[in-house]
Design an enzyme around this catalytic site. Structure first.
Site, mmCIF file in Angstrom:
data_model
loop_
_atom_site.group_PDB
_atom_site.id
_atom_site.type_symbol
_atom_site.label_atom_id
_atom_site.label_comp_id
_atom_site.label_asym_id
_atom_site.label_seq_id
_atom_site.Cartn_x
_atom_site.Cartn_y
_atom_site.Cartn_z
ATOM 1 N N ASP A 38 0.857 -1.181 0.000
ATOM 2 C CA ASP A 38 0.000 0.000 0.000
ATOM 3 C C ASP A 38 0.896 1.235 0.000
ATOM 4 O O ASP A 38 2.088 1.136 0.307
ATOM 5 C CB ASP A 38 -0.906 0.011 1.244
ATOM 6 C CG ASP A 38 -2.167 0.835 1.055
ATOM 7 O OD1 ASP A 38 -2.052 2.049 0.803
ATOM 8 O OD2 ASP A 38 -3.273 0.279 1.176
ATOM 9 N N ASP A 61 3.212 1.706 -4.732
ATOM 10 C CA ASP A 61 2.294 2.457 -5.589
ATOM 11 C C ASP A 61 2.067 1.599 -6.820
ATOM 12 O O ASP A 61 2.969 1.426 -7.649
ATOM 13 C CB ASP A 61 2.911 3.800 -5.963
ATOM 14 C CG ASP A 61 2.004 4.646 -6.850
ATOM 15 O OD1 ASP A 61 1.026 4.106 -7.413
ATOM 16 O OD2 ASP A 61 2.281 5.852 -6.999
ATOM 17 N N VAL A 62 0.875 1.053 -6.961
ATOM 18 C CA VAL A 62 0.639 0.076 -8.025
ATOM 19 C C VAL A 62 0.693 0.692 -9.413
ATOM 20 O O VAL A 62 0.737 -0.041 -10.411
ATOM 21 C CB VAL A 62 -0.694 -0.670 -7.829
ATOM 22 C CG1 VAL A 62 -0.688 -1.453 -6.521
ATOM 23 C CG2 VAL A 62 -1.883 0.287 -7.903
ATOM 24 N N ASN A 88 -6.112 -5.231 -5.351
ATOM 25 C CA ASN A 88 -7.229 -4.556 -4.707
ATOM 26 C C ASN A 88 -7.077 -3.041 -4.639
ATOM 27 O O ASN A 88 -8.061 -2.328 -4.472
ATOM 28 C CB ASN A 88 -7.401 -5.124 -3.289
ATOM 29 C CG ASN A 88 -8.425 -4.377 -2.488
ATOM 30 O OD1 ASN A 88 -9.623 -4.437 -2.780
ATOM 31 N ND2 ASN A 88 -7.968 -3.650 -1.475
ATOM 32 N N TYR A 153 -13.734 6.554 -12.156
ATOM 33 C CA TYR A 153 -13.714 5.319 -11.367
ATOM 34 C C TYR A 153 -14.568 4.248 -12.041
ATOM 35 O O TYR A 153 -14.142 3.096 -12.201
ATOM 36 C CB TYR A 153 -14.228 5.606 -9.963
ATOM 37 C CG TYR A 153 -14.258 4.416 -9.044
ATOM 38 C CD1 TYR A 153 -13.102 3.981 -8.399
ATOM 39 C CD2 TYR A 153 -15.442 3.717 -8.818
ATOM 40 C CE1 TYR A 153 -13.138 2.879 -7.548
ATOM 41 C CE2 TYR A 153 -15.482 2.629 -7.970
ATOM 42 C CZ TYR A 153 -14.321 2.205 -7.333
ATOM 43 O OH TYR A 153 -14.356 1.117 -6.503
ATOM 44 N N LYS A 157 -13.277 0.596 -13.640
ATOM 45 C CA LYS A 157 -13.701 -0.689 -13.104
ATOM 46 C C LYS A 157 -14.328 -1.570 -14.178
ATOM 47 O O LYS A 157 -14.226 -2.804 -14.123
ATOM 48 C CB LYS A 157 -14.655 -0.478 -11.931
ATOM 49 C CG LYS A 157 -13.971 0.084 -10.689
ATOM 50 C CD LYS A 157 -12.804 -0.797 -10.230
ATOM 51 C CE LYS A 157 -12.210 -0.345 -8.929
ATOM 52 N NZ LYS A 157 -11.122 -1.240 -8.446
ATOM 53 N N VAL A 186 -19.817 -0.628 -0.135
ATOM 54 C CA VAL A 186 -19.192 -1.186 1.059
ATOM 55 C C VAL A 186 -18.692 -0.037 1.921
ATOM 56 O O VAL A 186 -18.053 0.901 1.413
ATOM 57 C CB VAL A 186 -18.019 -2.120 0.684
ATOM 58 C CG1 VAL A 186 -17.356 -2.683 1.927
ATOM 59 C CG2 VAL A 186 -18.514 -3.245 -0.218
ATOM 60 N N THR A 188 -16.346 1.744 3.614
ATOM 61 C CA THR A 188 -14.903 1.877 3.763
ATOM 62 C C THR A 188 -14.546 3.351 3.761
ATOM 63 O O THR A 188 -15.368 4.215 3.436
ATOM 64 C CB THR A 188 -14.150 1.189 2.610
ATOM 65 O OG1 THR A 188 -14.464 1.872 1.380
ATOM 66 C CG2 THR A 188 -14.543 -0.286 2.483
#
Length: 253
Positions: A38, A61-62, A88, A153, A157, A186, A188
């Site tokens: 992360d 950092d993906v 994720n 976003y 996705k 969800v 979060t």
């Protein structure tokens, strides 16, 4: 727990909070060793301390391919190999399409789509060396339905689901299964951060929107339970699938 992941080694990106943290906890409880990846070093440190010797934290950092290569190297060095990758990590950007900053669009796609691509590319050789394994990606119901206020976003996705199905067929002969979870709403930190954009775009309060669309908020632990199943041998015939977890919200005609 039943030890469904006993002896497995996993990487979880976006592990510091929310679905990632809940899934990392479940993976460890099921017997896996986990590399926690992360950009939030404080969140990583807290979770790694909680999980003990079964977890190693690495800042990642993906959107940076070398960071994912380093995470795979950490898994091999610390735990002897890699069996599971959970892509994720995600980023979001709010605002109506005509107001969206192109730089925000690029960053969302770099993290949400590029991160999945780079993760797969980095992990496959190590997973192949172990004779196969599982890759799981996080999508969202936002990618399946109109999502005013979060266009970047949502579009990213949708791309994750297409990439999941393509990777599943390309990697099937290697014994590497690739699936996606498709959560609804969800509760979060990320979902709460996007709430103002829902209010602006839809003219309702977030809890009212959730109640009308999904009945109730989902919990990260509910998503984690399905994630464990999909990376375990229980799902040995399951690949190229995108599992919707939204309390029936997208079942409407």
């Amino acid at each position: 727990m039943s030890g469904r992941l006993q002896g497995r080694v996993a990487i979880v990106t976006g592990a510091a909070h929310g679905i990632g943290a809940a899934t990392a906890r479940c993976f460890v409880a099921e017997g896996a060793a986990v590399v926690l990846a992360d950009v939030s070093e404080r969140g990583l440190a807290a979770l790694a301390a909680e999980l003990g010797d079964a977890a190693h934290a690495v800042r990642c950092d993906v959107a940076v391919p070398d960071d994912l290569v380093a995470a795979v190297e950490q898994a091999v060095t610390a735990f002897g190999g890699l069996d599971i990758l959970f892509n994720n990590a995600a980023a979001g950007a709010g605002g109506r399409i005509e107001e969206l900053d192109p730089a925000d669009w690029d960053r969302v796609f770099a993290v949400n789509v590029g991160g999945v691509l780079h993760g797969i590319r980095a992990a496959v050789p190590a997973i192949r060396e172990r004779g196969g394994g599982a890759i799981l990606n996080t999508s969202s119901v936002a990618g399946r339905c109109a999502s005013p206020g979060i266009a970047a976003y949502a579009a990213s996705k949708a791309a994750v689901e297409s990439l999941t199905r393509t990777a599943a067929l390309e990697l099937r002969a290697d014994g590497i299964r690739v699936n996606a979870i498709v959560p609804g709403l969800v509760r979060t930190r990320a979902a709460e951060a996007s709430a103002p954009f829902l209010v602006d775009a839809l003219g309702t309060d977030p809890d009212g929107y959730v109640a009308a669309r999904q009945g109730r908020w989902g919990a990260p632990e509910e998503i984690a339970a399905v994630a464990v199943h999909l990376v375990s041998d229980e799902a040995s015939l399951t690949t190229g699938q995108c599992y919707v977890l939204d309390n029936g919200a997208t079942s409407r005609a």
